[in-house]
Design an enzyme around this catalytic site. Structure first.
Site, PDB file in Angstrom:
ATOM      1  N   GLY A  93      42.008  39.910  46.277  1.00 50.89           N
ATOM      2  CA  GLY A  93      41.374  40.749  45.883  1.00 50.89           C
ATOM      3  C   GLY A  93      41.838  42.233  45.889  1.00 50.89           C
ATOM      4  O   GLY A  93      40.985  43.254  46.060  1.00 50.89           O
TER       5      GLY A  93
ATOM      6  N   ASN B 172      42.809  43.820  43.058  1.00 50.45           N
ATOM      7  CA  ASN B 172      41.869  44.437  41.953  1.00 50.45           C
ATOM      8  C   ASN B 172      40.647  44.680  42.213  1.00 50.45           C
ATOM      9  O   ASN B 172      40.112  45.884  41.957  1.00 50.45           O
ATOM     10  CB  ASN B 172      42.148  43.684  40.606  1.00 50.45           C
ATOM     11  CG  ASN B 172      43.470  43.799  39.956  1.00 50.45           C
ATOM     12  OD1 ASN B 172      43.842  44.585  39.382  1.00 50.45           O
ATOM     13  ND2 ASN B 172      44.379  42.677  40.172  1.00 50.45           N
TER      14      ASN B 172
ATOM     15  N   LEU C 240      40.075  31.693  39.453  1.00 46.45           N
ATOM     16  CA  LEU C 240      41.087  30.760  39.129  1.00 46.45           C
ATOM     17  C   LEU C 240      40.106  29.374  38.741  1.00 46.45           C
ATOM     18  O   LEU C 240      40.622  28.290  39.063  1.00 46.45           O
ATOM     19  CB  LEU C 240      42.227  30.473  40.074  1.00 46.45           C
ATOM     20  CG  LEU C 240      42.853  31.782  40.550  1.00 46.45           C
ATOM     21  CD1 LEU C 240      43.899  31.352  41.615  1.00 46.45           C
ATOM     22  CD2 LEU C 240      43.351  32.470  39.568  1.00 46.45           C
TER      23      LEU C 240
ATOM     24  N   LEU D  50      37.299  28.058  35.494  1.00 45.49           N
ATOM     25  CA  LEU D  50      36.876  28.161  34.207  1.00 45.49           C
ATOM     26  C   LEU D  50      35.354  28.817  34.233  1.00 45.49           C
ATOM     27  O   LEU D  50      34.798  28.342  35.242  1.00 45.49           O
ATOM     28  CB  LEU D  50      36.928  26.902  33.256  1.00 45.49           C
ATOM     29  CG  LEU D  50      36.779  27.109  31.947  1.00 45.49           C
ATOM     30  CD1 LEU D  50      37.994  27.693  31.329  1.00 45.49           C
ATOM     31  CD2 LEU D  50      36.996  25.631  31.310  1.00 45.49           C
TER      32      LEU D  50
ATOM     33  N   ASN E  79      38.767  39.512  31.541  1.00 46.26           N
ATOM     34  CA  ASN E  79      39.639  39.053  32.443  1.00 46.26           C
ATOM     35  C   ASN E  79      40.764  39.525  32.331  1.00 46.26           C
ATOM     36  O   ASN E  79      41.109  40.187  31.413  1.00 46.26           O
ATOM     37  CB  ASN E  79      39.933  37.474  31.978  1.00 46.26           C
ATOM     38  CG  ASN E  79      40.745  36.928  33.033  1.00 46.26           C
ATOM     39  OD1 ASN E  79      40.810  36.971  34.262  1.00 46.26           O
ATOM     40  ND2 ASN E  79      41.655  36.060  32.475  1.00 46.26           N
TER      41      ASN E  79
ATOM     42  N   HIS F 155      45.058  39.070  32.785  1.00 45.55           N
ATOM     43  CA  HIS F 155      45.905  38.097  32.872  1.00 45.55           C
ATOM     44  C   HIS F 155      47.430  38.782  33.079  1.00 45.55           C
ATOM     45  O   HIS F 155      47.881  39.622  32.394  1.00 45.55           O
ATOM     46  CB  HIS F 155      46.248  37.162  31.561  1.00 45.55           C
ATOM     47  CG  HIS F 155      46.820  35.920  31.785  1.00 45.55           C
ATOM     48  ND1 HIS F 155      46.740  34.849  32.428  1.00 45.55           N
ATOM     49  CD2 HIS F 155      48.176  35.793  31.417  1.00 45.55           C
ATOM     50  CE1 HIS F 155      47.742  34.019  32.458  1.00 45.55           C
ATOM     51  NE2 HIS F 155      48.867  34.710  31.805  1.00 45.55           N
TER      52      HIS F 155
ATOM     53  N   ASP G  54      42.367  32.100  28.852  1.00 44.94           N
ATOM     54  CA  ASP G  54      43.264  32.989  28.207  1.00 44.94           C
ATOM     55  C   ASP G  54      43.244  33.020  26.840  1.00 44.94           C
ATOM     56  O   ASP G  54      44.366  33.476  26.083  1.00 44.94           O
ATOM     57  CB  ASP G  54      44.451  32.801  28.773  1.00 44.94           C
ATOM     58  CG  ASP G  54      44.633  33.002  30.470  1.00 44.94           C
ATOM     59  OD1 ASP G  54      43.836  33.445  31.118  1.00 44.94           O
ATOM     60  OD2 ASP G  54      45.456  31.835  30.707  1.00 44.94           O
TER      61      ASP G  54
ATOM     62  N   GLU H 292      48.355  46.619  36.705  1.00 40.92           N
ATOM     63  CA  GLU H 292      47.195  46.095  36.613  1.00 40.92           C
ATOM     64  C   GLU H 292      46.293  47.284  37.394  1.00 40.92           C
ATOM     65  O   GLU H 292      45.194  47.620  36.917  1.00 40.92           O
ATOM     66  CB  GLU H 292      46.974  44.892  37.624  1.00 40.92           C
ATOM     67  CG  GLU H 292      47.510  43.649  36.683  1.00 40.92           C
ATOM     68  CD  GLU H 292      47.254  42.203  37.522  1.00 40.92           C
ATOM     69  OE1 GLU H 292      46.974  42.287  38.887  1.00 40.92           O
ATOM     70  OE2 GLU H 292      47.428  41.207  36.794  1.00 40.92           O
TER      71      GLU H 292
HETATM   72  C1  GAR Z   1      46.379  39.133  39.368  1.00 47.34           C
HETATM   73  O1  GAR Z   1      47.419  39.427  39.208  1.00 47.34           O
HETATM   74  C2  GAR Z   1      45.654  38.783  38.191  1.00 47.34           C
HETATM   75  O2  GAR Z   1      46.159  39.276  36.977  1.00 47.34           O
HETATM   76  C3  GAR Z   1      45.841  37.107  38.304  1.00 47.34           C
HETATM   77  O3  GAR Z   1      45.553  36.960  39.536  1.00 47.34           O
HETATM   78  C4  GAR Z   1      46.030  37.906  40.086  1.00 47.34           C
HETATM   79  C5  GAR Z   1      44.972  38.547  41.525  1.00 47.34           C
HETATM   80  O4  GAR Z   1      45.493  39.665  42.091  1.00 47.34           O
HETATM   81  N1  GAR Z   1      44.997  36.370  37.386  1.00 47.34           N
HETATM   82  C6  GAR Z   1      45.584  35.366  36.882  1.00 47.34           C
HETATM   83  O5  GAR Z   1      46.636  34.798  36.898  1.00 47.34           O
HETATM   84  C7  GAR Z   1      44.481  34.479  35.838  1.00 47.34           C
HETATM   85  N2  GAR Z   1      45.049  33.687  35.063  1.00 47.34           N
HETATM   86  P1  GAR Z   1      44.349  40.293  43.415  1.00 47.34           P
HETATM   87  O6  GAR Z   1      43.599  39.100  43.995  1.00 47.34           O
HETATM   88  O7  GAR Z   1      45.375  40.741  44.362  1.00 47.34           O
HETATM   89  O8  GAR Z   1      43.452  40.981  42.448  1.00 47.34           O
END
Ligand code: GAR
Length: 192
Positions: free
Chosen positions: A18, A20, A91, A93, A108, A110, A151, A180
């Site tokens: 988490g 982000n 992670l 759908l 989302n 990616h 995606d 990000e």
């Molecule tokens: C992020 O890098 C996001 O882009 C990726 O999971 C990570 C979560 O990081 N998402 C995917 O791969 C979706 N296909 P976080 O838990 O530190 O925010």
């Protein structure tokens, strides 16, 4: 906006650490138009739930079976007056009925340059490993609307970075994460 407050209420969906979500909560903590109103996880022990709790943002764990229960799920979104949904490392759908309830209101991120390195199973370190294995010289981030396929929704924003010969999946992950954090909240802010 469907709620009575003057802010857009965002629910964030996440499965992991988490970073982000934390970044969004800090970015929008004092904001005139946008509020992070709810954090939802599909993993009971996800760190993101603890982070949200520590920062006094309502958080809820929803078990797998309940994601197929429209009434149960939509009631949660209604109870928190959710206007918009942001995925950050979610992670699973997103159920079709949720996409229908929130048309063009689910986004989302990616961790690569879609359409490359997307699709089922392409998440987190799997993506960075695939990028390194393919000897790509560029990677980056893609922010896109969510539709019924992993995606595949319309891309709103991309930013790229160079992959150096010394990069490992771990160093690439750090570089992508920085990108990000820099862009994701700003891109969402720009939608309102
Ligand atoms: C992020 O890098 C996001 O882009 C990726 O999971 C990570 C979560 O990081 N998402 C995917 O791969 C979706 N296909 P976080 O838990 O530190 O925010």
């Amino acid at each position: 906006m469907t709620n009575n407050s003057n802010k857009v209420n965002i629910a964030m969906l996440a499965s992991g650490t988490g970073s982000n979500v934390l970044n969004f909560i800090n970015y929008f903590r004092i904001h005139s138009r946008i509020k992070i109103a709810l954090v939802i996880s599909n993993k009971p022990d996800a760190q993101v739930l603890k982070k949200a709790e520590m920062l006094n943002v309502p958080s809820v764990y929803i078990e797998k079976a309940k994601w197929n229960d429209p009434k149960y799920l939509l009631d949660i979104f209604k109870k928190h007056n959710i206007d918009f949904i942001v995925l950050a490392g979610f992670l699973s759908l997103v159920p079709a009925f949720l996409i229908q309830e929130y048309p063009n209101k689910i986004v989302n991120i990616h961790p690569a340059l879609l359409p490359k390195f997307g699709g089922k199973g392409m998440y987190g370190m799997n993506v960075h490993k695939a990028v390194i294995d393919s000897k790509e010289d560029k990677s980056g981030i893609s922010i896109h609307y969510v539709n019924e396929e992993y995606d595949k929704g319309r891309i709103i924003f991309q930013a790229s970075l160079f992959v150096s010969a010394n990069d490992t999946p771990e160093t690439l992950a750090k570089k992508v994460q920085k990108l990000e954090h820099e862009h994701y909240p700003r891109v969402i802010e720009g939608l309102f």
